[in-house]
Every structure is written in C-alpha cells, then in structure tokens.
Design an enzyme around this catalytic site. Structure first.
Site, PDB file in Angstrom:
ATOM      1  N   THR B 150       1.023  -1.285  -0.013  1.00 48.31           N
ATOM      2  CA  THR B 150       0.010   0.023  -0.022  1.00 48.31           C
ATOM      3  C   THR B 150       1.021   1.456   0.034  1.00 48.31           C
ATOM      4  O   THR B 150       1.651   1.374   0.849  1.00 48.31           O
ATOM      5  CB  THR B 150      -0.753   0.014   1.209  1.00 48.31           C
ATOM      6  OG1 THR B 150      -1.653  -1.308   1.299  1.00 48.31           O
ATOM      7  CG2 THR B 150      -1.674   1.041   1.169  1.00 48.31           C
ATOM      8  N   GLU B 151       0.571   2.181  -1.040  1.00 42.41           N
ATOM      9  CA  GLU B 151       1.299   3.557  -1.114  1.00 42.41           C
ATOM     10  C   GLU B 151       2.902   3.276  -1.114  1.00 42.41           C
ATOM     11  O   GLU B 151       3.572   4.161  -0.409  1.00 42.41           O
ATOM     12  CB  GLU B 151       0.787   4.377   0.007  1.00 42.41           C
ATOM     13  CG  GLU B 151      -0.658   4.539   0.084  1.00 42.41           C
ATOM     14  CD  GLU B 151      -1.480   5.144  -0.866  1.00 42.41           C
ATOM     15  OE1 GLU B 151      -0.542   5.993  -1.478  1.00 42.41           O
ATOM     16  OE2 GLU B 151      -2.465   4.932  -1.184  1.00 42.41           O
ATOM     17  N   LEU B 152       3.243   2.152  -1.591  1.00 43.84           N
ATOM     18  CA  LEU B 152       4.854   1.888  -1.715  1.00 43.84           C
ATOM     19  C   LEU B 152       5.336   1.592  -0.177  1.00 43.84           C
ATOM     20  O   LEU B 152       6.714   2.002  -0.235  1.00 43.84           O
ATOM     21  CB  LEU B 152       5.456   2.702  -2.562  1.00 43.84           C
ATOM     22  CG  LEU B 152       4.888   2.734  -4.050  1.00 43.84           C
ATOM     23  CD1 LEU B 152       5.817   3.501  -4.918  1.00 43.84           C
ATOM     24  CD2 LEU B 152       4.913   1.119  -4.628  1.00 43.84           C
TER      25      LEU B 152
END
Lengths: 427, 422
Positions: B150-152
C-alpha cells in the site's frame, strides 16, 4: 390591571443556539397565559416558522420605515416584533468580527448618540458587533415611541442598551434579566467592553432578575449591583414534546451524555477527564459530547490523544428532536459546568427520565433535589458518581423517577408569576 | 545507444478505490450496521471508469497491439477496487482481463484492502496478500510474483516477510532522503541475507507525469513526449532502469482528458523508441535482465506519499493514531469469531484511505489530501470512523467466540466468484 411589557430578546425557537432562546420562549408564553401582554422584540428571524402558537415573521416580508416588522401572535396578548439585525446570541466581539457577520451592516452610519458611547466602550475591536447592538438600541427607541406598554424587560447584555434606550425614551421602568454574565462565559479572561456594557446597564435597571442565587452573587460581587434590586427567579422548563419517547438501541450499550455548547463555561474538559477514569473501571461505556463551540476541536484531539476516540463520540450541534433522541439513549446526563447560571438542559434530561449529575456551580443545583451534585473540578467524584449510577440500578431508578417528577413540577407558570410580581412592584 | 547495458523503463500503475463510509451518526450506533456508502461508491466508480479506466485501458491495449513485445506495463489492483469493478463496472474488469490476456501486462501482489496492516500485524498482512492472490487467480487466472505494498510503504522488516512468502521483488519509493547519493535508476536488493529485488520509483520523472503534467506554473509545462524523452536521455548512460510508478487515475481523473494526458501516453512509446535506447519491461523482466547494483537497507518505513515520503499521511496525528490503534486492537477478537459479514467489514475498515482522510497536514500536500477527501475536515472523518468502530465493537461483543479450527477463510463479496461473467 394586567401589565403590558416590551421585551427584548436574542432568539426564538426554532432558531436557537442555547438555553436563552428556550427560556425567553417559555417565559413569554407563560406571561401571556397569565394575562400579561408581551411585545417580544428579536433580531431578524429567518427560515422555517415555528409550529407552535407563535407566528414568526421575517422582517423582510413586512418592513416598516424604521426597519422593523411586527405581527400579532395566534396566542392572544403576544406580539412579536422582528428587527432586521445581524445580532447573534452567544457571540463575543472577537468572534463576531472574525466571522464577518456584521459586514452587511457596515454602511449603516446613522447611528445616533448611543453609538458615541458604545464606540468608546468597544476599544477598537469588535466594532461591527457594537454597531449592531447600537442599532438594535436605536430601533428599540423608535419602537418605544410607537407602542403602548408599562414596563421594559431585556435579556442579557446584547439587548441591555436596547432596554435602557426604550426605558429612557418612554419613561417606563426597566427590568434587566441576567441569564449569564461575562464571567460565566469567559472565566477571568473577560472582555472589558462587554463587562462595562453589562455594568452600566445594571445600574440603570429598576429591578434585576437573576436566574439563580449563584448569578445574584456574581452580580453583587463583580458588578457592584445593589442586592436589594436583585430578584432571583429560577427558570422553568417547557413540557416535553408529547411524541418523544425512549428509543433504545438494539444492542446494549451504556451511554453517558454531555449536551451543551462546547465552551469553557460548560466544562467539557472535565467531562473527558471523568470519561477516562470511568473507562478504567467500565471499559465499554460510550460517552457522547453533543454540541459545538470553540473547544470542540481541542476536545476531539484530547480524546484521541488519550486513546479514547472509540468511546467518546462527538455529534456536533443537535437540533429539533435530536436532543430528546439522545436523552432517550442516555443512562446518565452530566453537566460539569464551570459556571452555569441556570442549566436548563439538566431539567430537560430529567423530563426524559435520565439521571443527572450537575456541577455545584450551577443554578440547577440550587433547585434540584433528585440530582447528584459535584464540584466541577472534582473529576474523581464526578467519575465515581457516573460509575455509581451506571452500576446501581436502584440509584439510577431513584434519580430518574424522582427527578422526572421534580422536573414536571418546574413549568414556567411559577417563574412567570414571580416576574409578574416584579412588574407590579415597579409599575 | 552505443551502450551494451540494457536500458529499460518500467511502468507500474496503481488501481485502487476504497469503500467509502457513509455519514454514520451517533444515533446509528447499535442500530444500523450498514457502514458503506453504496450510492457514493458506485457513483465514483462509474465516473472514474468513464473518465479513466476504460479510455486508459483502451489506449494501453492499442499500444500493446501496435508495439508488440516492446511495450509492457504492470498494474497493482486492490481487492476493494476489484470488488467494485465486479459490482459496479464489469466492463472495466473485462477490459483489464483483455489486457492481461495479451501477456504483456504484469499484475502485482498487494494487500486485499489496500491496508496499512504491514505496520501492525504480520498475520493480517499475510492473510490479506493471500486473499488478494486468490482473487487474482479467480479473476485473471494469474499469480503475481512481485509485491508492492500500500502506497509503496516499505521497511526492511516488510522485505523479510514478503521474501519469506516467496516474492522475488518489491516496488518502493526512491526518494532522495532515503537513497542519499545513490540513484533510483538501478536494481537493488534488500540485504546480504535477503535476495529480494527492489525497484525504486524515479520520483522526479514519475511525478512530472502524475502531479505536474498540467501545472502551468511549472517550468516543464507543457510536457510533451519529446521533452520527456530528452530528460530520459539525460540520465547517465550507466544507469539501467527508470521506474515510472503512479496512480492509474492520473490518466483522466487527476489529470483531466483536456490536459492532453491521453495523447501523451499514446505517443510516449513512439517517442521513446525513436529517440532513445530505452525499452519497456515488466518488473519481472527487469529483475531477470538486470543485476542488483547494491544492497539497500530501509530501517524506517517509507512511502510514496507527500513531501515527507513517510507514513505521516496516514498516521502520526492523535486522531489517526487513535483510530488506527483502536481498529487493530480488535484483531484477535475478530479472528476469534465466525461471521462473514463481520469479517468483511473489518477488512474494509482497514483500507488506508480512511486514515488519509484524517490527515491534518494542510500545506503543500494538504491540497492533494483535500482533493481526495469526501469529508469537510479530518475531524469529521475521525468522528464518522469512530462511530462506525463503536458499532462494530458492539457487534463483536454480541458474537459467540468459536473454536479456532473453524475459522473460515474470508472471501470478500460474500464469496461470490464472478469470473464466469467475464
């Protein structure tokens, strides 16, 4: 001979933001029923008409040359006069100029001698609000020359200059009704200009009505008011709307409720602190803080920082039937006010059968017997009282049944009779 | 190019939609356990489908057909987005399936609910990855080999977990303060004892497209494909890979159609092939063609969000932390009961967007937060979420606790498999 009274207020149901509007409504309705004729003057009213016996009008509909409009109520003996004005209750000069509420009225320059005096009081800030107050007083004076009445009655500082102006121009006696002082609203950090307006108004009054002994003592100690001029008349409570009934959630939860403006005066901090202590003992209790105000966001942050966000809920302002809906869900009502001249919401909670805990620093504490009373700062006692009510069914039932009966006896007829006595003494 | 080192561009697009929570009042607690705003979620999905997913998928399909093996992209599609496709936009799902069937599109693994579970619970994190994996298999007949969180969001510890799960590579952020003097334009590996490959986002070039494309006060505006290719060429010849990672909603949603973003995408491959030595690869191809240049340790969690590239978009202020901790405090109790609806709500409440809405950073990044925020204020988001959580807890209180062995594998969307519809 029944008196005829020219009354100045701030707001009227349904457009109310606090107990003052409810109190003005209850009092003038009961006065009218007792035969006293009421000319009720309020700042401009907008929006929905109230479904009750009062017909409210928007000043823009029937405008007279002087900038006010009036109409007969369905209830005989009450006339309501709406002055077009941006005045709002529960505002401070600072908040008023921040919100720009007075902007529309900047062009109004024709404010007469009253203004000169007020402008010197305002000390350069909150000018717009003081312009509004002055303008309200100006229109009040005009109304006073056109209407017939025996006595002038004004509620709290925004309308004091109006009351004074109407009394002076007509030569009729003046009753000033104090529902809250600047010290209640702001603690020690008072606005000097507001204080001065209150103090000078009180000096001009023939009789001062205070909503509690607590308020009377503040008026004497802080404003140098003559104690012989002050009459304590505790507020009444309007009968609960008939259709309200307790509506329980399907899933069981215990609810502790705060309902009021979330401001310094109401002690929201102490409610959160007490909640934390209660949750230590009873981790599944839900707390609700209903209302809005300048301390709402700090309270949300505080609850989150204390990791209580899943137990303390915030509803924002509740209007219409919602307060009763909330009382219906509540197991305890807490009013931890730092300084509460009266505290009508405690009586409303009792009408719904909710046990109440009120601070000793409240007018309600003076008249209620079936209520737990604690010092607002005594968070431990507040918390243990909450736990006591939640854990002890017989205590809760006692407070609920006794309190409900007590509240039902506290209608507005008694207070209206006492106000009539005040009128008759000075007319 | 005269250089023997292969030079490649790796496109990764994030596809995600949360299940937004409906206005949920205190009065709903204990009475109404319907948390999600069906109407709003459907409306937004349909809007984004028309503005972004459908036209962008069409553009990519045409590019793949035109350029054959030379043009590749990769996607990570959250489980919540997949469910919303199934429910509200089967046409979008169909067009993704068509893209996958070309063989030139790689699908990545992620947590089903686009959650922040990696920061709180390894068990929940792994459970959601497996859940997402099953959904990919069911919908696309595809098993991802490369992971992106998630979101890197990434840290060494997360690298260990996903390496243990068998993933070969991870995608994460390549911001300056993390890399220091190092360039994001190499393949890295996690550590001496972790062979996990790391692909790092080139945030300059990625954000030129994703954030700055239509900013008229930006020196690079207007961004043409030729200009972009000269920037690619300016990259030192020894650097191997340019990772262009961005939200798929960049195309048509964040950057409107009228900005020319679709034409940019459509013409980029031609410009790249004509004027540079770059080729397009998928993440899996990148790791098989390139050798890691170095090990890269990230002891503290990073992300691709905001200027800070840290977790502060989701966590850190008191309301975010309280909501997040209150939610995960329930994990054991949720797992101890056997109720598919409860499990599903628990899953959807974990979606990171709910915490993003509570962000109080109001400056440069606040604009972005505001744009994506259905609430008027972070406080409102918090109040709403906590009301829901309070009701959720009451439901948990009412649940019979069951034997461990009987815990079912949650399936999402009532376990329905709509593959047949594709």
């Amino acid at each position: 001979m029944k008196p005829r009274v020219l009354m100045f207020g701030w707001e009227f149901p349904p457009h109310i933001s606090g107990g003052l509007g409810t109190a003005c409504y209850g009092l003038s309705k009961a006065l009218a029923q007792s035969g006293t004729e009421v000319l009720f003057v309020v700042p401009r009213l907008k929006g929905n008409e109230h479904g009750g016996p009062y017909k409210l009008i928007d000043a823009s509909e029937i405008e007279r040359a002087g900038g006010y409009a009036f109409t007969k109520h369905h209830l005989p003996g009450v006339t309501e006069i709406a002055i077009q004005s941006a005045l709002r209750p529960y505002t401070s000069p600072e908040a008023f100029s921040r919100s720009g509420q007075g902007r529309n009225w900047q062009e109004i320059q024709a404010i007469q001698d009253v203004e000169g005096k007020l402008a010197s009081l305002s000390g350069g800030y909150g000018q717009n609000l003081f312009h509004e107050v002055a303008r309200y007083a100006e229109v009040a004076a005009q109304i006073a020359t056109e209407q017939q009445f025996d006595v002038v009655h004004a509620h709290d500082w925004l309308t004091f200059p109006a009351g004074v102006a109407a009394s002076r121009i007509s030569g009729k006696p003046l009753v000033l009704h104090v529902h809250a002082t600047e010290f209640d609203r702001s603690g020690e950090n008072i606005n000097r200009a507001v204080y001065e307006m209150e103090r000078q108004g009180l000096q001009s009054a023939d009789t001062i009505v205070a909503v509690s002994a607590l308020t009377r003592d503040i008026l004497v100690a802080r404003y140098g008011a003559n104690p012989n001029k002050i009459k304590v008349v505790h507020n009444g409570v309007l009968p609960m709307p008939a259709h309200q009934h307790r509506e329980r959630p399907q899933r069981k939860m215990q609810v502790v409720t705060f309902l009021g403006r979330v401001t310094f005066q109401k002690g929201p901090d102490y409610f959160i602190e007490a909640a934390a202590r209660v949750l230590g003992d009873l981790p599944s209790v839900r707390f609700v803080m209903a209302g809005t105000g300048d301390m709402l966001l700090p309270m949300i942050r505080k609850a989150a920082r204390m990791k209580l966000g899943s137990r303390i809920h915030f509803t924002g302002f509740l209007g219409g039937a919602d307060p009763y809906k909330l009382y219906g869900l509540s197991d305890v009502y807490v009013m931890p006010s730092v300084s509460e001249p009266f505290g009508i919401s405690a009586l409303e909670a009792l009408q719904s059968g909710v046990p109440v805990i009120v601070s000793k620093q409240s007018g309600a504490a003076e008249i209620l017997r079936h209520a737990i009373k604690v010092d607002f700062w005594d968070v431990d006692r507040l918390a243990s009282s909450i736990v006591g009510v939640l854990n002890n069914r017989s205590l809760a039932a006692l407070l609920s049944n006794g309190g409900m009966k007590e509240a039902d006896r506290m209608g507005w007829d008694g207070p209206a009779a006492r106000v009539n006595e005040v009128y008759n003494q000075i007319i | 190019m005269k250089n023997n080192t292969p030079r490649v561009i790796c496109f990764y697009f994030q596809v995600h939609q949360p299940f937004r929570i409906r206005p949920y009042r205190f009065f709903d607690i204990g009475r109404n356990s319907d948390y999600f705003d069906e109407t709003k979620n459907e409306g937004i999905m349909r809007k984004v489908a028309e503005k972004c997913y459908l036209p962008a998928n069409r553009t990519l399909l045409n590019l793949i057909r035109k350029h054959g093996d030379d043009f590749k992209v990769s996607f990570s599609i959250s489980g919540t987005a997949l469910e919303q496709f199934q429910r509200y936009a089967p046409d979008v799902l169909e067009s993704f399936a068509e893209l996958v069937q070309t063989g030139r599109v790689e699908l990545l693994a992620e947590t089903y609910a686009h959650s922040l579970s990696a920061l709180k619970s390894r068990a929940e994190f792994e459970r959601q990855i497996r859940m997402h994996d099953r959904r990919m298999k069911a919908l696309f007949g595809y098993t991802p080999r490369v992971f992106r969180n998630t979101e890197l969001i990434y840290a060494d510890k997360i690298g260990r977990w996903i390496s243990d799960m068998g993933y070969k590579a991870v995608l994460t952020e390549g911001a300056d303060h993390i890399l220091g003097w190092r360039s994001p334009n190499y393949l890295y590996k996690a550590s001496a004892d972790n062979e996990l490959n790391m692909l790092l986002k080139n945030y300059h070039l990625s954000d030129d497209i994703a954030f700055r494309f239509s900013q008229r006060d930006w020196a690079g505006w207007p961004l043409t494909t030729d200009k972009f290719v000269t920037w690619l060429q300016a990259i030192p010849a020894e650097e191997q890979i340019v990772n262009l990672f961005m939200d798929y909603e960049t195309f048509g949603e964040h950057q409107w159609h009228s900005t020319g973003i679709f034409q940019f995408l459509e013409h980029l491959p031609d410009a790249v092939f004509g004027n540079s030595g770059f080729r397009f690869v998928t993440p899996s191809e990148a790791i098989s063609e390139l050798t890691p240049a170095a090990e890269l340790s990230m002891p503290y969690a990073v992300s691709w969000a905001d200027e800070e590239r840290d977790l502060s978009a989701w966590l850190g202020n008191p309301i975010q932390d309280d909501a997040f901790n209150s939610l995960y405090k329930l994990e054991q109790r949720v797992n101890a009961c056997n109720d598919p609806v409860l499990h599903r709500d628990w899953l959807l409440l974990q979606t990171s967007d709910h915490f993003y809405y509570m962000c109080t950073k109001y400056f440069a990044d606040g604009d972005v937060h505001k744009y994506f925020n259905p609430y008027e204020s972070p406080y409102e988001a918090f109040i709403n979420f906590m009301n829901v959580l309070s009701d959720f807890e009451l439901r948990l209180d009412a649940m019979p606790v069951m034997e461990k062995a009987a815990i079912p594998a949650p399936t999402g969307l009532n376990g329905k498999n709509q593959l047949a519809a594709i």
